[in-house]
Design a protein around this motif. Structure first.
Motif, PDB file in Angstrom:
ATOM      1  N   ARG A  94       0.833  -1.192   0.000  1.00 30.12           N
ATOM      2  CA  ARG A  94       0.000   0.000   0.000  1.00 30.12           C
ATOM      3  C   ARG A  94       0.879   1.258   0.000  1.00 30.12           C
ATOM      4  NH1 ARG A  94      -5.712   0.599   2.700  1.00 30.12           N
ATOM      5  NH2 ARG A  94      -6.253  -0.991   1.227  1.00 30.12           N
ATOM      6  N   THR A 150       2.294   1.863  -3.477  1.00 25.61           N
ATOM      7  CA  THR A 150       1.348   2.469  -4.429  1.00 25.61           C
ATOM      8  C   THR A 150       1.124   3.917  -4.045  1.00 25.61           C
ATOM      9  OG1 THR A 150      -0.404   1.539  -3.108  1.00 25.61           O
ATOM     10  CG2 THR A 150       0.081   0.431  -5.169  1.00 25.61           C
ATOM     11  N   PHE A 151       1.160   4.171  -2.749  1.00 19.98           N
ATOM     12  CA  PHE A 151       0.969   5.549  -2.314  1.00 19.98           C
ATOM     13  C   PHE A 151       2.118   6.411  -2.823  1.00 19.98           C
ATOM     14  CE2 PHE A 151      -0.673   8.953   0.010  1.00 19.98           C
ATOM     15  CZ  PHE A 151       0.403   9.650   0.517  1.00 19.98           C
ATOM     16  N   ALA A 173       3.947   5.906  -5.396  1.00 23.11           N
ATOM     17  CA  ALA A 173       3.779   6.093  -6.843  1.00 23.11           C
ATOM     18  C   ALA A 173       2.751   7.186  -7.100  1.00 23.11           C
ATOM     19  CB  ALA A 173       3.327   4.787  -7.489  1.00 23.11           C
ATOM     20  N   GLY A 174       1.692   7.140  -6.334  1.00 17.99           N
ATOM     21  CA  GLY A 174       0.645   8.147  -6.477  1.00 17.99           C
ATOM     22  C   GLY A 174       1.175   9.530  -6.200  1.00 17.99           C
ATOM     23  N   ALA A 192       3.270  10.731  -9.000  1.00 20.33           N
ATOM     24  CA  ALA A 192       2.436  11.161 -10.110  1.00 20.33           C
ATOM     25  C   ALA A 192       1.853  12.540  -9.832  1.00 20.33           C
ATOM     26  CB  ALA A 192       1.315  10.163 -10.339  1.00 20.33           C
ATOM     27  N   LEU A 193       1.495  12.730  -8.569  1.00 22.54           N
ATOM     28  CA  LEU A 193       0.937  14.010  -8.151  1.00 22.54           C
ATOM     29  C   LEU A 193       1.933  15.123  -8.454  1.00 22.54           C
ATOM     30  CD1 LEU A 193      -1.740  14.348  -6.429  1.00 22.54           C
ATOM     31  CD2 LEU A 193      -0.225  14.961  -4.574  1.00 22.54           C
ATOM     32  N   ILE A 205      -0.121  18.825  -9.935  1.00 21.78           N
ATOM     33  CA  ILE A 205      -1.259  19.121  -9.067  1.00 21.78           C
ATOM     34  C   ILE A 205      -0.731  19.408  -7.669  1.00 21.78           C
ATOM     35  CG2 ILE A 205      -3.390  18.207  -8.072  1.00 21.78           C
ATOM     36  CD1 ILE A 205      -3.458  16.355 -10.597  1.00 21.78           C
ATOM     37  N   PRO A 240     -10.971  21.709  23.937  1.00 25.40           N
ATOM     38  CA  PRO A 240      -9.869  21.162  24.720  1.00 25.40           C
ATOM     39  C   PRO A 240      -8.932  22.263  25.215  1.00 25.40           C
ATOM     40  CG  PRO A 240      -9.469  20.808  22.379  1.00 25.40           C
ATOM     41  CD  PRO A 240     -10.782  21.502  22.490  1.00 25.40           C
ATOM     42  N   GLU A 254      -3.566  14.770  24.173  1.00 25.35           N
ATOM     43  CA  GLU A 254      -4.423  15.586  25.026  1.00 25.35           C
ATOM     44  C   GLU A 254      -3.772  15.789  26.388  1.00 25.35           C
ATOM     45  OE1 GLU A 254      -8.449  14.240  25.283  1.00 25.35           O
ATOM     46  OE2 GLU A 254      -9.110  16.174  26.067  1.00 25.35           O
ATOM     47  N   MET A 276      -5.179  14.735  17.785  1.00 25.45           N
ATOM     48  CA  MET A 276      -5.675  15.670  18.799  1.00 25.45           C
ATOM     49  C   MET A 276      -5.697  17.089  18.233  1.00 25.45           C
ATOM     50  SD  MET A 276      -6.750  16.159  21.862  1.00 25.45           S
ATOM     51  CE  MET A 276      -7.156  17.742  22.600  1.00 25.45           C
ATOM     52  N   ASP A 335     -13.032  28.020  15.102  1.00 26.87           N
ATOM     53  CA  ASP A 335     -12.230  26.811  14.892  1.00 26.87           C
ATOM     54  C   ASP A 335     -11.718  26.694  13.464  1.00 26.87           C
ATOM     55  OD1 ASP A 335     -12.438  25.750  17.507  1.00 26.87           O
ATOM     56  OD2 ASP A 335     -14.504  25.197  17.088  1.00 26.87           O
ATOM     57  N   HIS A 336     -12.005  27.679  12.648  1.00 25.74           N
ATOM     58  CA  HIS A 336     -11.594  27.617  11.248  1.00 25.74           C
ATOM     59  C   HIS A 336     -11.042  28.972  10.832  1.00 25.74           C
ATOM     60  CE1 HIS A 336     -13.903  23.870  10.970  1.00 25.74           C
ATOM     61  NE2 HIS A 336     -14.839  24.507  11.658  1.00 25.74           N
ATOM     62  N   THR A 375       0.291   4.733 -13.909  1.00 29.06           N
ATOM     63  CA  THR A 375       0.463   5.652 -12.780  1.00 29.06           C
ATOM     64  C   THR A 375      -0.887   6.239 -12.388  1.00 29.06           C
ATOM     65  OG1 THR A 375       2.477   6.280 -13.920  1.00 29.06           O
ATOM     66  CG2 THR A 375       1.942   7.493 -11.920  1.00 29.06           C
ATOM     67  N   PHE A 409      -2.564   6.122  -8.872  1.00 35.01           N
ATOM     68  CA  PHE A 409      -2.944   7.428  -8.363  1.00 35.01           C
ATOM     69  C   PHE A 409      -4.429   7.416  -7.991  1.00 35.01           C
ATOM     70  CE2 PHE A 409      -4.506  11.598  -9.901  1.00 35.01           C
ATOM     71  CZ  PHE A 409      -3.785  12.430  -9.088  1.00 35.01           C
ATOM     72  N   THR A 433      -5.108   5.841  -4.640  1.00 35.02           N
ATOM     73  CA  THR A 433      -4.905   6.602  -3.420  1.00 35.02           C
ATOM     74  C   THR A 433      -5.637   7.932  -3.482  1.00 35.02           C
ATOM     75  OG1 THR A 433      -2.900   7.544  -4.356  1.00 35.02           O
ATOM     76  CG2 THR A 433      -2.663   5.641  -2.934  1.00 35.02           C
ATOM     77  N   TYR A 453     -14.449  18.300  18.821  1.00 35.51           N
ATOM     78  CA  TYR A 453     -14.702  19.426  19.721  1.00 35.51           C
ATOM     79  C   TYR A 453     -15.334  20.602  18.974  1.00 35.51           C
ATOM     80  CZ  TYR A 453     -11.782  17.186  23.277  1.00 35.51           C
ATOM     81  OH  TYR A 453     -11.273  16.333  24.211  1.00 35.51           O
TER      82      TYR A 453
END
Lengths: 539, 526
Positions: free
Chosen positions: A2, A5-6, A8-9, A12-13, A18, A154, A166, A388, A414-415, B231, B235, B238, B396
């Motif tokens: 996994r 493949t990640f 490789a991904g 590619a990114l 991108i 928190p 925490e 957390m 919070d944003h 690829t 890609f 994931t 939260y």
């Protein structure tokens, strides 16, 4: 598999462009050193300022507009006594409790919370009631605080071993021995919570003036916190880290340079009963600046800012001559007061009160004051992170800094953009050397120190930083080193001197809001009594 | 033109001039017929992918399939017509053509998904891509027939090629819904068939060896295209969230990380679902139960309500129900995420479901954290009704919207006899959490009447009806609803013993006990 493949991904990114965001150049950020204004302060020390030719008559002059000075003024106003003037060196009052703000949020420049007081701390309850933080009282008279005034969960998290956890005490990976020592330490604390002297006083309570001065607690002051812990075989690394952090956070000291009395005070003073959770915390986006602003509105008309007091001298039994210099108009100003409250730090008292030096020479060397750097980091966005989530107080375990407090936390946000207030104490034993070190640092050096530290937990921080503003507090916090808290020098420093009354956290040896407030009220009430105005104490 | 005519003539009278200069039994004809089968399948797959994708994203599948098929077939015609302009090196052209189909067709689905999520040019791009693929596919068969012509009698050629062409299409049309869509999903099906096209290209360099010059370059190109698609496939696994696909039961038709959350829409078995940060918000199959239950009981108590507040509910489905009440004059919808409310207003799939509710002139959309917004409203004209439709308290930052502080702020925004209905998670799966919410609402100074119903895609679900003033049981509701009747309305307020009230803590801003409670309770069900 996994993972591959990640990879490789991801490749590619990158190829596809991108993911070019992550290859973007670090963005530039702005910022500056915002004070305090050393220039005027150092003029008082080094230069002969012009002497006033005329002196205005007034009953009381308060020198210094930090919490102690403002509290004295607050007490006068509460009494309807208005024949006073408060002089402040800086362009705004508040001292190390003052705050700032920008389009994102208000934020603190120093002290940023008070622990919720119990009924014994009447002065703090009174001001919290005035700012609307008290909802009601229990049948026993203990205040119940409004939900929104207390730090929302928190409250704290700690960055250790590559992730956030925490709480402040790291429980993950704790051994049985760690746990035992942790409990044993708090049993020791609880023993002191229960302890009473023959007069029924507690060993530790707030303000310090209500603590027992019996031999048992005094004995604690003759050793360092480290020695006290060693004697009791406390060796758990995470417990010692927590206690050292507490010393750095509250006093700007280390385990070795903190009096064991002060070390225990931190944990025991806020508990009414053994076994109790420590008190909840009351905080505002602008920190204790909220209390400063409240006090300021009460005594606004009698505050003069940007005035350096160069000399305080008693010229006759009922007349004290105060010489000042107005930086804005470059003019010398003078007052003749019946009484003076000197609500500035001890090192300044030695410079402006010439007779003090000869009468209390020990005062010069007895006080050690830690310098602090405080940075406000304005962020366009929050760094993305898993686990957390962002708390109010965010501490990095492997750091000399104390971490950061999130200014928008108490306004429910919070944003989006926020401001982080980052604290860094200079805890070295030679506080003079530490002070020159801090004052020798230019803005970029300060900003680098802050961001290098935070990148440990937030590797992608740079792309969010819009500004890093700095304040260099040369004298931020008096240090409760061993053999100081019950010393003759400290005891004498509190006593009035030729009609001059003193009020400052230096006089407690503990730089806490409550101590400043207590000294301010004491000084004001000493004077009210001297003027024959009798009223119940606020303390 | 002269050349073109000559070629046409050559094709007609069986006298090759430019092509098949090397006659004779050099080509492996049966194997070349097999490529017809493969490319025919590929061609149909791209068409099916485009049609499915368009109907998922734009809704109205009859329209989408009709237009996609129409554009595709006419483009094939165009391709066939253009084939007359190809003369030299037909074998090499054929290999290049396969690579072009592989790239354009193979990447069509990922490109379209990205375009849908990130641009406004989805439709032009959709038809442009369909036309491009159609044109390229339209070139394939004429070209192959011309290559094979010298080897096979014309009547056999026609018969065999067309037979395999149609059978290939049949294979694809069966494989696509039965195997490919459920197992691979749109994006990976598309990429995989792109690779198949590229493999045909590579294989053809071998089959058409005698007709090709420098095969090295050609093969290199094939390998590059295969690598690109490969690829893409990795890609896709994931990046287009294979991990998520394992969580979601159905095909992901839309996925976007907004500034605030991850929005995922899945589609399958005749319905679609919206997920925020992995949590199901609704399924189009039974959301009416949830939203009717959220909205109409409160209206039953205040049928003349004019000013309505909705917190959360950016999907517009609660607003759809609210708009069924003709007396409503003003709806303020406060939802954190502009991406969500924009999607609800503009994405055809959602807009159809919420009946364009967010575009109604009575609706004002405010994109802000509801707690921050309420805290800042000091001189608000009070609302008659408020509907609180937040995600469950799993963090939260959402948990704070279930605290006494939040409900006190809400009370400040409500008329003294105003009514609020609050989504309160499942009283069966998270019994303590549900009653904790109810107790917290009470602690904030409300009278409450909790109720529940069954929403198959969620389970048994609960709400808290509350008002600062005492209020009666709701008795009557609108006549033409799908779930609620006067009878079911009354039944919702009964709680079976296994969901009945438990003593709980109050969820306060400074303790947020609900977040921990909720996590502990739901853990048992996952």
């Amino acid at each position: 598999m996994r993972r591959r493949t990640f990879a490789a991904g991801t490749a590619a990114l990158g190829l596809a462009g991108i993911g070019c965001d992550r290859f973007k150049r670090r963005r530039h950020y702005g910022g500056e050193i915002l004070g305090p204004s050393l220039e005027l302060g150092h003029k008082v020390r080094d230069v002969q300022l012009p002497q006033p030719t005329a002196f205005e008559d007034i009953d009381v002059i308060i020198v210094g507009g930090g919490i102690a000075g403002l509290s004295a003024a607050w007490r006068f106003e509460g009494q309807g006594f208005k024949k006073y003037l408060l002089l402040e060196l800086e362009s705004q009052v508040g001292g190390t409790s003052r705050s700032g703000g920008n389009g994102i949020s208000a934020y603190p420049w120093g002290a940023h919370y008070v622990p919720a007081p119990n009924r014994d701390n009447r002065a703090l309850v009174r001001i919290l009631q005035e700012v609307g933080a008290v909802e009601s009282f229990t049948a026993q008279g203990d205040p119940i605080f409004t939900e929104q005034s207390m730090v929302r969960a928190p409250e704290e998290r700690i960055f250790a071993a590559g992730q956030w956890w925490e709480g402040l005490y790291l429980r993950a990976g704790m051994t049985k021995e760690d746990d035992l020592q942790y409990k044993r330490f708090f049993n020791e604390v609880d023993a002191w919570v229960t302890w009473r002297d023959p007069q029924g006083r507690r060993a530790f309570t707030i303000p310090r003036s209500k603590c027992s001065d019996a031999p048992e607690p005094q004995a604690l002051d003759r050793q360092s916190f480290k020695q006290w812990l060693d004697k009791r075989s406390f060796s758990s690394e995470r417990l010692l880290w927590l206690l050292d952090y507490a010393c750095r956070d509250d006093y700007g000291t280390r385990l070795e340079s903190t009096s064991a009395w002060a070390g225990l005070f931190y944990f025991a003073a806020r508990k009414l009963n053994p076994g109790e959770e420590s008190r909840p915390i009351i905080a505002w986006p602008e920190g204790n600046g909220a209390l400063v602003n409240h006090l300021k509105t009460i005594c606004q008309e009698r505050i003069r800012t940007g005035i350096a007091v160069s000399q305080i001298l008693r010229v006759s039994p009922d007349s004290i001559q105060v010489s000042g210099f107005d930086a804005k108009s470059s003019t010398a100003l003078g007052w003749k007061a019946k009484r003076v409250i000197f609500a500035g730090p001890q090192h300044l008292a030695q410079h402006v009160i010439p007779t003090l030096w000869t009468e209390r020479p020990e005062g010069v060397t007895a006080f050690h004051v830690a310098p602090w750097m405080v940075a406000n980091i304005s962020l366009r966005e929050r760094p993305k992170e898993a686990g957390m989530p962002l708390a109010w107080d965010n501490v990095l375990r492997d750091s000399d800094g104390l971490g950061y407090v999130v200014a928008t936390h108490q306004s429910y946000r919070d944003h989006g953009p926020t401001v982080w207030t980052y604290y860094y104490p200079f805890t070295g034993l030679d506080d003079r050397a530490e002070r020159s070190l801090l004052q020798g640092m230019d803005w970029q050096t300060c900003a680098n120190l802050v961001l290098d530290d935070l990148r440990k937990a937030h590797p992608d921080l740079d792309r969010y930083v819009a500004r890093v503003d700095i304040v260099q507090w040369g004298h931020a916090m008096v240090q409760p080193r061993p053999n100081f808290l019950f010393s003759e020098a400290l005891r004498r420093a509190k006593e009035p001197h030729q009609g001059i009354h003193f009020a400052h956290t230096d006089l407690s040896g503990l730089a806490l809001f409550e101590e400043a407030q207590d000294h301010g009220l004491r000084a004001a009430e000493e004077i009210l009594t001297a003027f024959g105005i009798v009223s119940p104490t606020w303390r | 033109m002269a050349d073109g005519k000559a070629t046409m003539g050559a094709a007609n009278n069986g006298n090759p001039r430019n092509e098949a200069a090397v006659p004779g039994p050099l080509l492996r004809v049966p194997l070349l017929f097999l490529t017809v089968f493969v490319i025919a399948s590929c061609g149909l797959i791209y068409e099916l992918v485009a049609g499915t994708l368009a109907s998922y994203l734009l809704g109205d599948s009859v329209m989408q399939f009709s237009t996609v098929i129409g554009v595709y077939l006419s483009a094939m015609g165009l391709g066939s017509y253009l084939s007359r302009h190809l003369h030299k090196g037909l074998a090499q052209r054929f290999v290049d053509l396969e690579l072009a189909v592989a790239l354009v067709g193979g990447f069509s689905a990922p490109i379209l998904f990205q375009a849908f999520a990130h641009t406004h040019a989805f439709r032009p791009l959709l038809y442009g891509l369909v036309a491009a693929i159609g044109t390229l596919v339209g070139l394939e068969i004429p070209l192959l027939m011309r290559i094979l012509k010298p080897q096979v009698a014309f009547k056999d050629l026609i018969a065999q090629v067309l037979t395999l062409d149609y059978i290939g299409a049949l294979a694809a049309s069966i494989l696509f819904p039965v195997l490919l869509m459920p197992k691979l999903g749109l994006v990976r099906t598309c990429l995989a068939f792109g690779m198949l096209n590229a493999l045909v290209g590579l294989w053809s360099t071998h089959l058409l060896k005698p007709l090709l010059g420098n095969r090295k370059m050609l093969r290199l190109r094939c390998v590059v295209v295969l690598l690109l698609l490969g690829t893409g496939l990795a890609f896709a696994k994931t990046f287009t969230l294979m991990v998520e696909e394992e969580i979601y039961a159905d095909e992901i038709v839309y996925a976007k990380d907004t500034d605030y959350q991850r929005v995922v829409i899945t589609h399958g078995r005749g319905s679609f679902q919206l997920f925020l940060n992995g949590g199901l918000q609704f399924s189009s199959a039974d959301e009416y139960r949830y939203h009717e239950a959220l909205v109409h009981p409160a209206f039953s108590l205040k049928p003349g309500a004019k000013r309505i507040l909705v917190c959360g509910g950016g999907d517009g489905l609660a607003v759809r129900e609210i708009l069924k009440h003709p007396g409503v004059e003003k709806i303020t919808l406060v939802d954190l995420d502009p991406a969500m409310t924009t999607l609800a207003a503009k994405m055809p799939l959602l807009r159809e479901l919420n009946k364009g509710a967010l575009l109604d002139r009575r609706v004002e959309v405010v994109n802000q954290d509801a707690m921050v917004w309420l805290n800042e409203q000091r001189h608000l004209e009070p609302y008659d009704l408020a509907f609180i439709d937040f995600p469950d308290p799993h963090t939260y930052s959402v948990g704070k919207l279930y605290t006494t502080r939040f409900y006190k702020l809400l009370r400040r925004a409500l008329a003294p006899d105003g009514i609020t209905a609050i989504q309160s998670t499942s009283p069966l799966m998270a019994r303590k959490s549900f009653w904790c919410i109810n107790a917290t609402v009470e602690a904030a100074g409300f009278q409450t009447r909790p109720y529940n119903l069954s929403v198959p895609s969620f389970g048994v679900w609960g709400f808290v009806l509350a008002s600062p003033a005492p209020f009666d049981m709701p008795k009557t509701t609108l006549p033409d609803l799908r779930y609620l009747t006067d009878g079911t309305l009354a039944a919702m307020f009964a709680f079976p013993r296994d969901m009945d009230r438990l003593p709980t803590d109050i969820n306060r801003l400074d303790n947020q006990v609900l977040v921990h409670l909720y996590a502990a309770e739901w853990k048992r069900w996952s």
